[in-house]
Design an enzyme around this catalytic site. Structure first.
Site, mmCIF file in Angstrom:
data_model
loop_
_atom_site.group_PDB
_atom_site.id
_atom_site.type_symbol
_atom_site.label_atom_id
_atom_site.label_comp_id
_atom_site.label_asym_id
_atom_site.label_seq_id
_atom_site.Cartn_x
_atom_site.Cartn_y
_atom_site.Cartn_z
ATOM 1 N N GLY A 222 0.797 -1.216 0.000
ATOM 2 C CA GLY A 222 0.000 0.000 0.000
ATOM 3 C C GLY A 222 0.829 1.265 0.000
ATOM 4 O O GLY A 222 0.314 2.354 0.267
ATOM 5 N N GLU A 263 4.211 -7.400 -0.071
ATOM 6 C CA GLU A 263 3.669 -7.792 -1.365
ATOM 7 C C GLU A 263 3.232 -6.555 -2.153
ATOM 8 O O GLU A 263 2.046 -6.336 -2.401
ATOM 9 C CB GLU A 263 2.523 -8.784 -1.196
ATOM 10 C CG GLU A 263 1.479 -8.350 -0.198
ATOM 11 C CD GLU A 263 0.440 -9.426 0.065
ATOM 12 O OE1 GLU A 263 -0.754 -9.116 -0.037
ATOM 13 O OE2 GLU A 263 0.840 -10.557 0.386
ATOM 14 N N PRO A 264 4.194 -5.735 -2.582
ATOM 15 C CA PRO A 264 3.853 -4.528 -3.328
ATOM 16 C C PRO A 264 3.396 -4.845 -4.746
ATOM 17 O O PRO A 264 3.905 -5.767 -5.391
ATOM 18 C CB PRO A 264 5.179 -3.757 -3.343
ATOM 19 C CG PRO A 264 6.218 -4.833 -3.276
ATOM 20 C CD PRO A 264 5.634 -5.907 -2.400
ATOM 21 N N GLY A 265 2.440 -4.086 -5.225
ATOM 22 C CA GLY A 265 2.040 -4.143 -6.626
ATOM 23 C C GLY A 265 2.248 -2.774 -7.239
ATOM 24 O O GLY A 265 3.167 -2.545 -8.019
ATOM 25 N N ARG A 302 -9.272 3.803 -13.840
ATOM 26 C CA ARG A 302 -9.025 4.366 -12.513
ATOM 27 C C ARG A 302 -9.602 5.774 -12.311
ATOM 28 O O ARG A 302 -10.161 6.054 -11.248
ATOM 29 C CB ARG A 302 -7.527 4.363 -12.195
ATOM 30 C CG ARG A 302 -6.927 2.965 -12.102
ATOM 31 C CD ARG A 302 -5.470 2.994 -11.652
ATOM 32 N NE ARG A 302 -5.380 3.294 -10.235
ATOM 33 C CZ ARG A 302 -5.001 4.451 -9.744
ATOM 34 N NH1 ARG A 302 -4.663 5.465 -10.547
ATOM 35 N NH2 ARG A 302 -4.956 4.639 -8.442
ATOM 36 N N TYR A 306 -12.124 5.343 -9.345
ATOM 37 C CA TYR A 306 -11.570 5.772 -8.064
ATOM 38 C C TYR A 306 -11.391 7.288 -7.957
ATOM 39 O O TYR A 306 -10.824 7.752 -6.960
ATOM 40 C CB TYR A 306 -10.187 5.131 -7.849
ATOM 41 C CG TYR A 306 -10.167 3.632 -7.820
ATOM 42 C CD1 TYR A 306 -10.921 2.910 -6.896
ATOM 43 C CD2 TYR A 306 -9.368 2.911 -8.708
ATOM 44 C CE1 TYR A 306 -10.883 1.528 -6.869
ATOM 45 C CE2 TYR A 306 -9.321 1.522 -8.684
ATOM 46 C CZ TYR A 306 -10.083 0.845 -7.752
ATOM 47 O OH TYR A 306 -10.046 -0.523 -7.729
ATOM 48 N N CYS A 333 -18.731 5.712 -25.408
ATOM 49 C CA CYS A 333 -20.068 6.291 -25.301
ATOM 50 C C CYS A 333 -20.505 6.250 -23.838
ATOM 51 O O CYS A 333 -21.345 5.461 -23.418
ATOM 52 C CB CYS A 333 -21.053 5.533 -26.182
ATOM 53 S SG CYS A 333 -22.669 6.327 -26.251
ATOM 54 N N GLU A 334 -19.854 7.072 -23.064
ATOM 55 C CA GLU A 334 -20.015 7.164 -21.614
ATOM 56 C C GLU A 334 -19.163 8.369 -21.221
ATOM 57 O O GLU A 334 -18.224 8.721 -21.930
ATOM 58 C CB GLU A 334 -19.451 5.908 -20.951
ATOM 59 C CG GLU A 334 -19.893 5.654 -19.539
ATOM 60 C CD GLU A 334 -21.177 4.840 -19.478
ATOM 61 O OE1 GLU A 334 -21.999 5.163 -18.620
ATOM 62 O OE2 GLU A 334 -21.335 3.909 -20.285
ATOM 63 N N TYR A 361 -2.794 -1.385 -12.531
ATOM 64 C CA TYR A 361 -4.258 -1.391 -12.682
ATOM 65 C C TYR A 361 -4.699 -0.594 -13.899
ATOM 66 O O TYR A 361 -5.758 0.017 -13.905
ATOM 67 C CB TYR A 361 -4.934 -0.880 -11.404
ATOM 68 C CG TYR A 361 -4.461 -1.628 -10.191
ATOM 69 C CD1 TYR A 361 -4.857 -2.941 -9.973
ATOM 70 C CD2 TYR A 361 -3.566 -1.055 -9.297
ATOM 71 C CE1 TYR A 361 -4.390 -3.657 -8.886
ATOM 72 C CE2 TYR A 361 -3.089 -1.764 -8.209
ATOM 73 C CZ TYR A 361 -3.504 -3.062 -8.014
ATOM 74 O OH TYR A 361 -3.035 -3.773 -6.945
#
Length: 406
Positions: A222, A263-265, A302, A306, A333-334, A361
């Site tokens: 995180g 466990e970094p991503g 994202r 988010y 179309c959004e 992501y």
């Protein structure tokens, strides 16, 4: 003109087309080194949380650099094995999956990280003490960039509540389970480094009271990376000093050398990634200016999911002195605003618009919404730019559709 390593974005766009994901492999290696330096003095093991970016070549690069892997699905586990990982290098951390998937993970020989009392009970009934396990604990810490990416608070679906420690212990005793690890993950983008130490101390308490035979403690990740200039980031040096001290003190009191896992991503791959798009239209409305690009929420969700901020550049003219304020919008179309009210050097149709921090992501959450193709991916490593995923075609869109008489 904006460059990634020694490649201008226009040369990359000309060679590989747009939209295009580009990853700087050497930046990934630099992030790995930063982590190792920060936590020097402990028996450190880095596990890449591969859900952030699952391209098999990125996973191979992690393995080359001695980084193990954390997976959240059986499919990710199969990708990891194809990337050259041994099953014992893969930690499997499911959330609410069918027990048949857990059974497949056991058959594959993965390290098991169990996150609920019902799963713990069923695992004990099925396997007894045959396989070592890790327990995912919810430490009841509210932290993270937004509620959507905060996973360690009391109302989160993730992990076994720390308040259920006695129930955990009863099941462990009932089946004589081999608990070799404790795990927690408070969530992404935590702003206060002390939360890792607070979570660690909660796991230490469980270890002293219930689990005398641990081999590792996994503190998740995180770590906050910068998404804009002067953005708050996790001070890795400061965090490392604090964690190393409390962890080594724990090991001394515990009476054995326990491994420290992270466990970094996002920390490893976010800043390595760029989404290159082409400006398809520059639209001057009375209220605001729009730059339409050949991408959208189908490739980078994202900002919409988010409210995430990504720095956006006019890669064709990054240093231009004449600027205008634009909304950067997609072709879906959004409403798919990728960036709002951005001051950019004047944009012309055909300019390469660069979206930064797109390594984590981005492609892994991409879709075929509006029946659009997912982009190609390129990795630049040691001065070489190589295609690591082809752009999709109509054949890919139709591949699994079954045409029937209607």
């Amino acid at each position: 003109m904006f460059s990634i390593q020694n490649f201008t974005v226009e040369s990359l766009a000309q060679q590989f087309g747009t939209p295009l994901y580009v990853y700087d492999g050497n930046k990934i290696e630099a992030q790995i080194s930063t982590m190792r330096e920060a936590f020097a003095g402990t028996n450190l093991k880095i596990k890449y949380a591969c859900k952030a970016l699952t391209n098999i070549n990125i996973m191979k690069l992690m393995r080359k650099n001695g980084v193990d892997i954390d997976v959240v699905s059986i499919q990710e586990a199969h990708l990891a094995i194809l990337a050259g990982y041994e099953p014992n290098q893969i930690q499997y951390t499911p959330s609410g999956v069918a027990f048949s998937e857990v059974q497949e993970a056991v058959t594959m020989g993965l390290r098991m990280n169990l996150d609920s009392l019902p799963l713990l009970e069923k695992f004990g009934q099925t396997y007894g003490n045959t396989f070592p396990i890790c327990l995912r604990i919810n430490p009841h810490i509210m932290e993270g960039g937004t509620l959507k990416i905060s996973t360690g608070h009391k109302d989160s679906k993730f992990g076994i509540s720390i308040e259920q420690a006695n129930e955990i212990y009863d099941i462990v005793q009932k089946y004589d389970l081999q608990v070799v690890g404790l795990h927690q993950h408070t969530g992404s983008d935590f702003k206060n480094a002390h939360v890792i130490i607070e979570a660690a101390e909660k796991l230490f308490g469980l270890a002293f009271q219930y689990f005398p035979n641990l081999e590792f403690i996994d503190l998740g990740s995180g770590f906050k990376v910068a998404y804009r200039e002067d953005d708050h980031v996790t001070d890795m040096e400061k965090l490392g000093k604090g964690v190393v001290k409390v962890f080594n003190d724990f090991c001394q009191q515990y009476g054995k050398d326990v491994q420290l896992w992270f466990e970094p991503g996002k920390f490893l791959v976010s800043e390595c990634g760029y989404l290159l798009t082409s400006a398809t239209v520059v639209k001057h409305n009375p209220a605001r200016n729009f730059v339409g690009v050949d991408s959208g929420l189908n490739h980078l969700i994202r900002p919409m999911m988010y409210d995430a901020y990504h720095e956006i550049l006019n890669g064709s003219n990054p240093d231009g002195t004449e600027k205008e304020k634009y909304d950067i919008v997609g072709y879906i179309c959004e409403t798919d605003t990728l960036g709002k009210d951005r001051d950019l050097p004047v944009v012309h149709e055909g300019d390469i618009i660069v979206i930064k921090n797109a390594g984590a992501y981005g492609f892994s959450m991409a879709s075929n919404y509006n029946s659009r193709f997912r982009p190609a991916e390129v990795m630049i490593y040691n001065g070489n730019a190589q295609l690591i995923r082809k752009r999709e075609t109509m054949e890919d869109i139709l591949k699994n559709q079954v045409v029937v008489e209607v």
